[in-house]
Design a protein around this motif. Structure first.
Motif, PDB file in Angstrom:
ATOM      1  N   TYR A  46       0.836  -1.202   0.000  1.00  0.00           N
ATOM      2  CA  TYR A  46       0.000   0.000   0.000  1.00  0.00           C
ATOM      3  C   TYR A  46       0.875   1.257   0.000  1.00  0.00           C
ATOM      4  O   TYR A  46       0.618   2.204  -0.755  1.00  0.00           O
ATOM      5  N   TYR A  47       1.903   1.269   0.843  1.00  0.00           N
ATOM      6  CA  TYR A  47       2.845   2.384   0.850  1.00  0.00           C
ATOM      7  C   TYR A  47       3.481   2.556  -0.532  1.00  0.00           C
ATOM      8  O   TYR A  47       3.634   3.673  -1.043  1.00  0.00           O
ATOM      9  N   ARG A  48       3.880   1.440  -1.128  1.00  0.00           N
ATOM     10  CA  ARG A  48       4.531   1.488  -2.440  1.00  0.00           C
ATOM     11  C   ARG A  48       3.597   2.100  -3.492  1.00  0.00           C
ATOM     12  O   ARG A  48       4.004   2.935  -4.298  1.00  0.00           O
ATOM     13  N   ASP A  49       2.337   1.665  -3.461  1.00  0.00           N
ATOM     14  CA  ASP A  49       1.369   2.201  -4.421  1.00  0.00           C
ATOM     15  C   ASP A  49       1.132   3.686  -4.200  1.00  0.00           C
ATOM     16  O   ASP A  49       1.040   4.474  -5.150  1.00  0.00           O
ATOM     17  N   GLU A  50       1.003   4.082  -2.922  1.00  0.00           N
ATOM     18  CA  GLU A  50       0.797   5.493  -2.598  1.00  0.00           C
ATOM     19  C   GLU A  50       1.985   6.340  -3.059  1.00  0.00           C
ATOM     20  O   GLU A  50       1.821   7.407  -3.651  1.00  0.00           O
ATOM     21  N   LEU A  51       3.170   5.839  -2.792  1.00  0.00           N
ATOM     22  CA  LEU A  51       4.377   6.576  -3.157  1.00  0.00           C
ATOM     23  C   LEU A  51       4.500   6.690  -4.671  1.00  0.00           C
ATOM     24  O   LEU A  51       4.822   7.767  -5.200  1.00  0.00           O
ATOM     25  N   SER A  52       4.248   5.600  -5.374  1.00  0.00           N
ATOM     26  CA  SER A  52       4.335   5.617  -6.835  1.00  0.00           C
ATOM     27  C   SER A  52       3.350   6.617  -7.430  1.00  0.00           C
ATOM     28  O   SER A  52       3.675   7.326  -8.391  1.00  0.00           O
ATOM     29  N   GLN A  53       2.156   6.684  -6.843  1.00  0.00           N
ATOM     30  CA  GLN A  53       1.157   7.629  -7.331  1.00  0.00           C
ATOM     31  C   GLN A  53       1.615   9.076  -7.136  1.00  0.00           C
ATOM     32  O   GLN A  53       1.477   9.914  -8.047  1.00  0.00           O
ATOM     33  N   LYS A  54       2.187   9.372  -5.972  1.00  0.00           N
ATOM     34  CA  LYS A  54       2.648  10.738  -5.708  1.00  0.00           C
ATOM     35  C   LYS A  54       3.836  11.090  -6.596  1.00  0.00           C
ATOM     36  O   LYS A  54       3.970  12.240  -7.052  1.00  0.00           O
ATOM     37  N   ILE A  55       4.709  10.126  -6.853  1.00  0.00           N
ATOM     38  CA  ILE A  55       5.845  10.377  -7.751  1.00  0.00           C
ATOM     39  C   ILE A  55       5.350  10.752  -9.140  1.00  0.00           C
ATOM     40  O   ILE A  55       5.860  11.686  -9.774  1.00  0.00           O
ATOM     41  N   LYS A  56       4.338  10.035  -9.635  1.00  0.00           N
ATOM     42  CA  LYS A  56       3.777  10.331 -10.956  1.00  0.00           C
ATOM     43  C   LYS A  56       3.185  11.728 -11.014  1.00  0.00           C
ATOM     44  O   LYS A  56       3.183  12.376 -12.064  1.00  0.00           O
ATOM     45  N   GLN A  57       2.672  12.201  -9.870  1.00  0.00           N
ATOM     46  CA  GLN A  57       2.105  13.543  -9.825  1.00  0.00           C
ATOM     47  C   GLN A  57       3.185  14.625  -9.788  1.00  0.00           C
ATOM     48  O   GLN A  57       3.029  15.686 -10.409  1.00  0.00           O
ATOM     49  N   LEU A  58       4.256  14.353  -9.050  1.00  0.00           N
ATOM     50  CA  LEU A  58       5.279  15.377  -8.828  1.00  0.00           C
ATOM     51  C   LEU A  58       6.359  15.418  -9.907  1.00  0.00           C
ATOM     52  O   LEU A  58       6.865  16.494 -10.260  1.00  0.00           O
ATOM     53  N   ALA A  59       6.755  14.267 -10.413  1.00  0.00           N
ATOM     54  CA  ALA A  59       7.928  14.179 -11.282  1.00  0.00           C
ATOM     55  C   ALA A  59       7.817  15.004 -12.561  1.00  0.00           C
ATOM     56  O   ALA A  59       8.773  15.707 -12.923  1.00  0.00           O
ATOM     57  N   PRO A  60       6.695  14.963 -13.294  1.00  0.00           N
ATOM     58  CA  PRO A  60       6.649  15.730 -14.549  1.00  0.00           C
ATOM     59  C   PRO A  60       6.911  17.219 -14.367  1.00  0.00           C
ATOM     60  O   PRO A  60       7.637  17.835 -15.158  1.00  0.00           O
ATOM     61  N   HIS A  61       6.326  17.788 -13.321  1.00  0.00           N
ATOM     62  CA  HIS A  61       6.541  19.218 -13.060  1.00  0.00           C
ATOM     63  C   HIS A  61       8.014  19.517 -12.813  1.00  0.00           C
ATOM     64  O   HIS A  61       8.576  20.466 -13.398  1.00  0.00           O
ATOM     65  N   TRP A  62       8.657  18.720 -11.969  1.00  0.00           N
ATOM     66  CA  TRP A  62      10.041  19.017 -11.609  1.00  0.00           C
ATOM     67  C   TRP A  62      11.017  18.661 -12.726  1.00  0.00           C
ATOM     68  O   TRP A  62      12.037  19.340 -12.895  1.00  0.00           O
ATOM     69  N   GLU A  63      10.727  17.655 -13.498  1.00  0.00           N
ATOM     70  CA  GLU A  63      11.578  17.367 -14.658  1.00  0.00           C
ATOM     71  C   GLU A  63      11.524  18.526 -15.649  1.00  0.00           C
ATOM     72  O   GLU A  63      12.545  18.931 -16.211  1.00  0.00           O
ATOM     73  N   HIS A  64      10.318  19.063 -15.852  1.00  0.00           N
ATOM     74  CA  HIS A  64      10.169  20.212 -16.759  1.00  0.00           C
ATOM     75  C   HIS A  64      10.875  21.447 -16.199  1.00  0.00           C
ATOM     76  O   HIS A  64      11.572  22.170 -16.924  1.00  0.00           O
ATOM     77  N   THR A  65      10.709  21.684 -14.897  1.00  0.00           N
ATOM     78  CA  THR A  65      11.312  22.872 -14.275  1.00  0.00           C
ATOM     79  C   THR A  65      12.832  22.810 -14.325  1.00  0.00           C
ATOM     80  O   THR A  65      13.499  23.817 -14.632  1.00  0.00           O
ATOM     81  N   LEU A  66      13.396  21.647 -14.037  1.00  0.00           N
ATOM     82  CA  LEU A  66      14.853  21.499 -13.978  1.00  0.00           C
ATOM     83  C   LEU A  66      15.470  21.164 -15.329  1.00  0.00           C
ATOM     84  O   LEU A  66      16.692  21.133 -15.466  1.00  0.00           O
ATOM     85  N   LYS A  67      14.598  20.885 -16.321  1.00  0.00           N
ATOM     86  CA  LYS A  67      15.054  20.523 -17.675  1.00  0.00           C
ATOM     87  C   LYS A  67      15.933  19.269 -17.648  1.00  0.00           C
ATOM     88  O   LYS A  67      16.995  19.208 -18.264  1.00  0.00           O
TER      89      LYS A  67
END
Length: 226
Positions: free
Chosen positions: A125-146
């Motif tokens: 459950y923790y793994r699923d929750e964490l994976s979901q939050k990563i999917k939400q956060l990662a695109p924004h920060w990858e774009h911001t940091l290029k």
């Protein structure tokens, strides 16, 4: 050594490596003593080294005990994204986890399951929750940091919150971040992404972190006060 020091150093892991000097590390959570020693080092030399560092070791182990005590949720509850959640264990035909209401986590186990299966279900459950939050956060920060990570993975880590394999552009995040507030997960995610720009932790790394996450030092302090 005194009795107190001998007791504190009863759990010492010694690894012999092709190095020149003795190195000492204390595991943050457990307080366990880790020694890296040059190959061929005599145990007497290691004991002397530990005796010389004993006061510092005892201080670190006391701090580890205090962190564990202050961070330990009451029996029958866990922490999820920085909030205390009560566990409700049920038995059924299929293992499942639901969070309803928000402060209750219902874990359904099979009739013959024990604490091992319960831990496995909760870890997933923790793994699923964490994976979901990563999917939400990662695109924004990858774009911001290029930058772009090829892969994000989750695993239990005893001494790190995250790590970055720069050649493979692979980022690992600690499963236990699911217990922490989301802003602390975001800190570790950004920290590892910045390593795709700057491998070290020197001035350039700190400047990039400050530019894009001005409060990163406060988040880091809060994360490591556990």
């Amino acid at each position: 050594m005194t009795k107190a020091i001998t007791s504190a150093l009863s759990n010492v892991d010694i690894t012999f490596k092709p190095i020149k000097h003795l190195y000492l590390r204390i595991e943050r959570d457990s307080g366990r003593v880790k020694i890296s020693a040059p190959k061929g080092t005599k145990m007497r030399a290691i004991e002397t080294f530990l005796r010389e560092k004993s006061h510092w070791i005892l201080q670190k182990q006391r701090a580890a005990r205090k962190r564990r005590a202050s961070n330990q949720p009451p029996p029958g509850s866990i922490k999820l994204w920085g909030e205390q959640v009560r566990l409700q264990i049920e038995r059924g035909k299929k293992r499942a986890v639901t969070q309803d209401p928000p402060d209750v986590l219902r874990i359904t186990l099979l009739p013959g399951d024990d604490e091992i299966q319960q831990e496995q279900v909760l870890d997933q459950y923790y793994r699923d929750e964490l994976s979901q939050k990563i999917k939400q956060l990662a695109p924004h920060w990858e774009h911001t940091l290029k930058v772009s990570a090829n892969e994000y993975r989750v695993k239990k880590m005893r001494t790190r919150w995250g790590s970055c394999n720069i050649p493979k552009q692979r980022i690992w995040l600690n499963l236990w971040l699911a217990e922490k507030p989301i802003e602390q997960l975001e800190l570790v995610l950004v920290h590892e992404l910045v390593h795709l720009i700057e491998p070290g932790h020197g001035g350039r790394f700190q400047a990039i972190m400050t530019q894009h996450m001005p409060d990163w030092r406060d988040r880091d302090k809060a994360l490591n006060l556990r």
